[in-house]
Design a protein around this motif. Sequence first.
Motif, mmCIF file in Angstrom:
data_model
loop_
_atom_site.group_PDB
_atom_site.id
_atom_site.type_symbol
_atom_site.label_atom_id
_atom_site.label_comp_id
_atom_site.label_asym_id
_atom_site.label_seq_id
_atom_site.Cartn_x
_atom_site.Cartn_y
_atom_site.Cartn_z
ATOM 1 N N ALA A 76 0.820 -1.208 0.000
ATOM 2 C CA ALA A 76 0.000 0.000 0.000
ATOM 3 C C ALA A 76 0.857 1.262 0.000
ATOM 4 N N LEU A 84 -3.827 -6.208 -0.259
ATOM 5 C CA LEU A 84 -3.167 -4.919 -0.040
ATOM 6 C C LEU A 84 -2.498 -4.961 1.331
ATOM 7 N N THR A 85 -1.173 -4.910 1.323
ATOM 8 C CA THR A 85 -0.422 -5.051 2.572
ATOM 9 C C THR A 85 0.095 -3.701 3.036
ATOM 10 N N SER A 107 -1.077 -1.293 4.689
ATOM 11 C CA SER A 107 -1.852 -0.050 4.657
ATOM 12 C C SER A 107 -1.795 0.640 6.016
ATOM 13 N N ASP A 108 -1.401 -0.106 7.066
ATOM 14 C CA ASP A 108 -1.273 0.512 8.395
ATOM 15 C C ASP A 108 -0.113 1.505 8.448
ATOM 16 N N GLY A 135 -3.314 3.928 2.070
ATOM 17 C CA GLY A 135 -3.361 3.045 0.902
ATOM 18 C C GLY A 135 -4.309 3.510 -0.180
ATOM 19 N N SER A 136 -4.804 4.757 -0.075
ATOM 20 C CA SER A 136 -5.802 5.176 -1.071
ATOM 21 C C SER A 136 -5.183 5.333 -2.457
ATOM 22 N N ARG A 175 -4.879 1.909 -3.891
ATOM 23 C CA ARG A 175 -6.191 1.401 -4.332
ATOM 24 C C ARG A 175 -6.587 1.983 -5.680
ATOM 25 N N ASP A 209 -7.528 -6.033 2.720
ATOM 26 C CA ASP A 209 -6.476 -5.463 3.546
ATOM 27 C C ASP A 209 -5.827 -6.575 4.353
ATOM 28 N N VAL A 247 -2.710 -7.170 7.058
ATOM 29 C CA VAL A 247 -1.661 -6.574 7.877
ATOM 30 C C VAL A 247 -0.835 -7.690 8.516
ATOM 31 N N HIS A 285 -13.648 -7.741 8.393
ATOM 32 C CA HIS A 285 -12.796 -8.089 7.252
ATOM 33 C C HIS A 285 -13.564 -8.804 6.154
ATOM 34 N N GLU A 294 -15.456 -3.908 2.761
ATOM 35 C CA GLU A 294 -14.550 -2.815 2.336
ATOM 36 C C GLU A 294 -14.800 -1.558 3.147
#
Lengths: 554, 298
Positions: free
Chosen positions: B127, B155-156, B158-159, B165-166, B169, B182, B184, B222, B298
Amino acid sequence: MSQPGVIHRARRVVTLDHAVPVAEAVAVRDGLILGVGTVDEMRAAWGPLRVDDTFADSVLLPGFVEAHSHSLEGAIWAWEYAGFFPRLGPDGERRPGCQSFDALVDLLRRLDAELDDPTESLIVWGFDPIYFGGERLAARHLDVVSSTRPICVIHASLHLITVNTALMEREGFADGCDVEGVPVGGDGRAIGELQEPPAMSLARREMALLFGQLGDPASLRRFADMARVVGCTTVTELGASRLAGDDDLALWTEAASADGFPARLVPLLNPARGQQGTPDEIARHAVAIRDSSTPKVRFGLVKMVLDGSIQGFTARLNPPGYLPHPDGTERPNGIWLIEPEQFSAWFEAFHRAHVTVHTHVNGDQAVDLLLDTVDAALAKHSWFDHRHTAQHTQLTTAAQYRRMARLGMNANIFSNHIFYWGDQHRAITVGPDRAARMDACATADREGVRYSVHSDASVTPLGSLHTMWCAVNRVTASGDVLGPDERVSVDRALRAVTIDAAHQLRLDHEIGTIQAGKLADFVALADDPYDVDPMVIKDIDVIATMVGGEITAP
Amino acid sequence: MLWNGRRVPFTLLGGYLGAGKTTIVNHVVGNAGGRRIVVLVNDVASVNIDAALIADHDGTTLSLTNGCVCCAIADDFARTLEQIREMPEAPDCVLMELSGVGEPARVAPWANTTGFRLDGIVVAADADQLAELCERPFVGDTIGEQLRAADLVMLTKSDIAADGGSAARRRIRAVSSAPILDVVDGVIDVDVLLGLSGPIAVVGEADRLQALPSLGGTRPDHHVTRLVELGSVTRDELSSIVDSLSTAVIRAKALVRCSDVEPLMEVHVVGTRRTVRPRPDLDRARAVQAMVVITVVE
């Protein structure tokens, strides 16, 4: 104790040594060259040596050095050749080839009768029906040979096989299957074509036999025999073979330790072939295995592969890329086989350890990545005599050759492509202008890059006379001259397949010219390549080779 | 016949260097839940596993006490897959980690050869880095090709991405309509990555129908697993139900008796990969007129 020496008298000795370019004779002792000159000069200098007239009617040249080949060339001769063009085998016999389906069936029938075990697979290779007209080879053509014995015909491209119904039934897909590349006929049954390696893997036993051959010492013997037949005294394995453990090294050294083994072998280490460890650990391994070298096997160089092939549309091209499909749709760029970061990490580790790296770069974008990587490695670690070599380097531009020259690099140019795929490159892959400057030997000369030319055997047949003929004439299979301004002289091409090939293998102090102190590796030809019509260079007969002063025998 | 004709589900895991593939692989191997998974990786040394779990290690193959096996991808795919075929018993599934420049669409035919059936293509994306990577010289288009081939995108990181992560995306959506999960620290439900364990047997046993909604380990934050009743359907009706599933569906599975065709029909959905195919080899009594559907939140 020294052996008594011998003077080989020849019609002419072509040395490729600028100081003494031609001579009457060459004196040899203990596998080394004592000197060149007249017989009288040699006897005056070295004493009353015996004069050997075996080659009195032949022209002696330095043995050819093939700087990009693969031992698959020997493995595949475990089976018979079924290609279109006549071809010499490792036994020195010329195969007539198969110019029709009937000729293929006749060959298969003969081979079928020679096999005792009814379950043993019948395999032939090199089949090339592009000159036969439209019909495709199918299982039904092969079923007339046997309805019980599995038959597998490997096509010249190595990307297609045709199998018979018995083989499909053994593997359970005669009634069709959902594997990509297994076309079916109107009746829903598989027609027998297996397209591309995933589908080819359905012929499990036959593909396993092929892989098995690669690890068989007999294949290396056939590889060296093939070299002898075409006049090569040194041949390479450019990184397709694993050199990780002691067993991997022993395969080479033990096979080549046989008395009279007819060629020197130079296998290159590929870090992507089963090597475990950090880049520095692998580089240390590449240095360490030099100690396992023998007179006939030299370890110590490295090969990496960055992209695919042009004819397979998998080489990485800069804009404007490949020509579109015939229907106008765009073709995507090719593939990378190593991430730039991984390539750079490996490259820099080898460079720091002073290990020469040969890198497969067919497309011009892959060349850019290589040049950037060499540039960065040199900026971090100075090593003037690195001899890093761009392999294939088919679409390399003049600008890239200028960079290559400034970076002190070598090239090994795939000249055989002009003959085997030149027509396709002009019409299908890159178009007439880029095809005309493919495999641009004259440009490399103009820009000051030292280069060799190669066959990539078994992608094209091993044979330095044919390869230099391609560089000199640039004639395609259809008979056209592709890019006449990129043709080079006979002298230049001859150096490319001898001393300049030796240079990029870091062996130019030992082989590649006929001069005092070098190894007595020669090829005896029926004619002098300088004297004949350049168009018949490829047809000059190879009379014999000598490796370390010994005439290699079948 | 190899493994009595059984074809093992084969999942491809792609994505560039740093996308988190290895972290995902490590999580799967440590949370296999009884599955005997063959994991094909570029570097066995990168598999980071509790030493107590290691039954045997010979440099290129790591055998684990939980039944999983990690193998280095050998000199080529043909030989690597042949090594698996030489196992006396079929594994439950295969997960192959591609190299950073591996293009899943080009490798996918291998996953559908003797003994294997392509299950799905999962592509991991970082991300924090993806937008920059897509512009990078030499490899930008390769990363685009990887995303284009994805049935599911993981998508990894994003934290840690400044924008959550926008931007990544948006990059993914420019080339793919695949569901984006997502992930993590590699924590992904193995049912989501590799499919419902023993799906046909479990789905097919009417007396366990009640248990179905819990399969796939619903995590309201999730993904959600639910059961879609199908009732009596024709083959065409079944196909159109599958085709009309929302783009948020990450997995669906069913074994259905259709009113107009004899063989059982198998529904197999992994994100954008949606197939309905006849399974004449299976007993019709195993059918259940319902479909398990896992949907991403989502």
